[in-house]
Motif scaffolding. Structure first.
Motif, short mmCIF file in Angstrom:
data_model
loop_
_atom_site.label_atom_id
_atom_site.label_comp_id
_atom_site.label_asym_id
_atom_site.label_seq_id
_atom_site.Cartn_x
_atom_site.Cartn_y
_atom_site.Cartn_z
N UNK B 10 -11.95 86.99 -4.25
CA UNK B 10 -12.52 86.31 -5.42
C UNK B 10 -11.65 86.59 -6.64
N UNK B 19 -21.17 84.94 -2.30
CA UNK B 19 -22.58 85.18 -1.97
C UNK B 19 -23.03 84.18 -0.91
N UNK B 42 -13.63 92.63 -0.47
CA UNK B 42 -13.90 93.75 -1.37
C UNK B 42 -15.38 94.06 -1.53
N UNK B 43 -16.21 93.04 -1.42
CA UNK B 43 -17.64 93.25 -1.58
C UNK B 43 -18.16 94.26 -0.55
N UNK B 44 -17.55 94.28 0.63
CA UNK B 44 -18.06 95.15 1.71
C UNK B 44 -17.11 96.26 2.12
N UNK B 45 -15.80 96.05 1.93
CA UNK B 45 -14.81 96.98 2.48
C UNK B 45 -13.93 97.54 1.35
N UNK B 46 -13.72 98.87 1.31
CA UNK B 46 -12.83 99.42 0.26
C UNK B 46 -11.43 98.82 0.34
#
Lengths: 430, 160
Positions: B10, B19, B42-46
């Motif tokens: 994003x 989303x 990035x929302x879920x994984x570093x």
């Protein structure tokens, strides 16, 4: 073990924090056992919504500001509608109010579920990501999706879709929920209800030793609706939605694309933990009956309990919306008349992450003259940085890696939303 | 087993399309998970070093040098680029400031300079080649899944 006392000097930089909404970077500088500075830097590129809506017709504003944030779009949309309706003295029907409550509860359910299962659970289970869950843990992922799906369906039922729902308009909804879909939604909500308790147990035992007392603020009335009531703080002080802006002071944060706020010149906290600390008596009675053991925990100053507060709110949203959907008969209604006049109005709602404030000034042609939008994460920014500073100072005996983990867990407990935090330019108008 | 290597990114946006992707997986993740190797999200994984991808899904418009550098890196590392949503495809509504009047522009000028923003906010196609677009503000859950399944087939993942 060495008895030599070592003074700590280090820099801790976490670029692009993961498992939060939006982009942020954290920089901490420690010299001689003192935290010299903490910078929680909003990396989201500012999009200038407050300026962008100037001169636009009032009818387009809710759908435009909805685009401030993907995950809590319903809050932005509802808050802007409320502000415009107050300005133009539009009376909304009881049914419209009920539908707004439903769409907000659907959003909360979806958004809290994302935070609890996808952002926080990996911390608790010691995993980098929800995608690393093993076979025994995989059911959490399924339950997270299921909970999110129930919230999605609820907002869709009322608004047409979960993100930027298009049926929501100034003064009314353009479509009435279909009865066949109401039945399906109730079933999904009832199934999701069963899953609420495991996650509450987990969030109850997830705690920290870290405490810093603060003031909390939330909208409160007898129904815990995220929409109606006065604004209360934890000392019992209260103010109307229209007047809360007089007590909020903007603080410029020079290194960040976001800004901070003080309430009555002090840091404060808003969000699920604040709502629970102030208003847990107003939770749905079915919810209260089933969670007595958790209710004793509130009020609390353990920010990790923001997670439990969210898990409790999920049950409350499910119970409240089932009751509404089972009893309400939705009918086609006449749109309220709207007379354009030079006016000003304030809207305040509880977004998943706390108080959201909108204020608009409208000219005689129905165009926006001035706008002010204050998001929850901006309000929590100062409190969050002060917490991080204290947490690091309390834990200087630990390794840098351990400190990093603690700090990330703390930030995630706040559930910040950086897309919301970055949108606003300093305007001397509050 | 061969998997479709994907990344989800994003830029300047509200992450509403991201989303919708997460929502689209509510009912499809169990079916699709064995075919997917999610390398960047990035929302879920570093954050990690950029890896090779078959398909990168990109939300958001480009407004800074930093955005642009990352965008080019994604293009270099991904066989296909799918622009998702109105910001990535048209720049709207993230590019509101492009059409501000001079007075407002001068008001925000110092902020833009300080955080190294470009003069204008642009769709990603201005800077890189885009292979496919999914329209919408936000994209619909269904259209994302249709596109994802198409690439699962195209890259021969199911038959491997």
């Amino acid at each position: 073990m060495s008895l030599v006392l070592k003074m700590h000097d280090f820099d801790l930089n976490i670029k692009n924090l993961s498992k939060i909404e939006g982009h942020a970077t954290l920089k901490i500088k420690v010299r001689k056992d003192k935290v010299e500075n903490v910078k929680l830097i909003v990396e989201e590129n500012r999009r200038f919504f407050e300026e962008g809506i100037i001169g636009k017709n009032y009818q387009t504003i809710p759908q435009t500001v909805s685009r401030i944030c993907g995950t809590c779009s319903v809050a932005h949309l509802t808050c802007a509608s409320e502000a415009i309706e107050r300005a133009l003295k539009v009376d909304i029907s009881r049914q419209t109010l009920v539908m707004r409550k439903l769409s907000l509860m659907g959003m909360n359910l979806r958004d809290h579920a994302m935070h609890l299962y996808f952002f926080v659970l990996p911390d608790i289970l010691g995993k980098e990501s929800v995608l690393d869950f093993n076979k025994e843990e995989h059911h959490f992922l399924r339950e997270g999706f299921e909970m999110k799906a129930a919230g999605n369906l609820l907002t869709k039922l009322v608004g047409g879709r979960a993100i930027h729902p298009m049926f929501a308009q100034v003064g009314h909804f353009s479509k009435v929920p279909e009865s066949s879909k109401i039945k399906e939604t109730i079933e999904k909500l009832k199934k999701a209800r069963e899953k609420c308790f495991d996650i509450m147990d987990i969030m109850e035992s997830y705690e920290s030793n870290f405490r810093r007392k603060t003031n909390y603020i939330a909208i409160a009335d007898d129904n815990y609706t995220f929409l109606t009531g006065r604004i209360f703080d934890s000392k019992g002080w209260s103010v109307s939605e229209e007047n809360v802006g007089n007590y909020l002071k903007e603080i410029v944060i020079p290194y960040s694309q976001g800004i901070g706020y003080e309430l009555k010149n002090k840091e404060f906290l808003t969000g699920a933990i604040a709502r629970m600390n102030i208003n847990s008596n107003s939770l749905h009675q079915e919810t209260r009956k089933d969670i007595r053991k958790y209710l004793r925990i509130f009020p609390t100053h353990d920010i990790y309990k923001n997670n439990l507060a969210q898990a409790i709110e999920n049950l409350h949203c499910i119970d409240s919306s089932i009751e509404i959907l089972e009893s309400e008969e939705f009918k086609e209604e006449k749109k309220p008349d709207i007379k354009i006049s030079e006016s000003e109005g304030v809207g305040v709602v509880e977004a998943p992450r706390g108080l959201l404030y909108n204020r608009f000034k409208i000219d005689k042609n129905g165009r926006i003259l001035k706008s002010k939008i204050v998001t929850p994460t901006a309000q929590n920014q100062i409190r969050m940085e002060n917490d991080i500073r204290q947490l690091v100072e309390d834990n200087l005996d630990k390794s840098e890696e351990q400190i990093r983990i603690l700090v990330e867990e703390l930030i995630r407990s706040y559930d910040p939303c950086m897309t919301c935090a970055s949108r606003f330019l300093k305007l001397k108008w509050i | 087993m061969k998997k479709l290597k994907i990344g989800i990114f994003a830029f300047t946006s509200d992450e509403g399309c991201i989303m919708q992707i997460l929502e689209s997986l509510n009912s499809t993740f169990e079916e699709l998970k064995d075919y997917l190797d999610i390398r960047h999200f990035r929302l879920l994984i570093p954050k990690k070093e950029m890896q090779k991808m078959d398909v990168a899904f990109i939300e958001g418009a480009i407004s800074t040098k930093k955005d642009l550098e990352l965008l080019k890196k994604i293009r270099e590392n991904s066989k296909k680029i799918v622009a998702i949503g109105s910001c990535a495809i048209n720049g709207v509504p993230s590019n509101m400031r492009n059409s501000f009047d001079e007075k407002t522009k001068s008001k925000i000028k110092s902020f833009l300079e300080k955080f190294e923003h470009f003069d204008t906010v642009e769709p990603i196609e201005k800077y890189i080649e885009v292979d496919e677009k999914i329209n919408g503000c936000p994209i619909s859950e269904e259209n994302f899944i249709i596109c994802l399944k198409k690439y699962i087939d195209e890259f021969g993942v199911k038959n491997a």
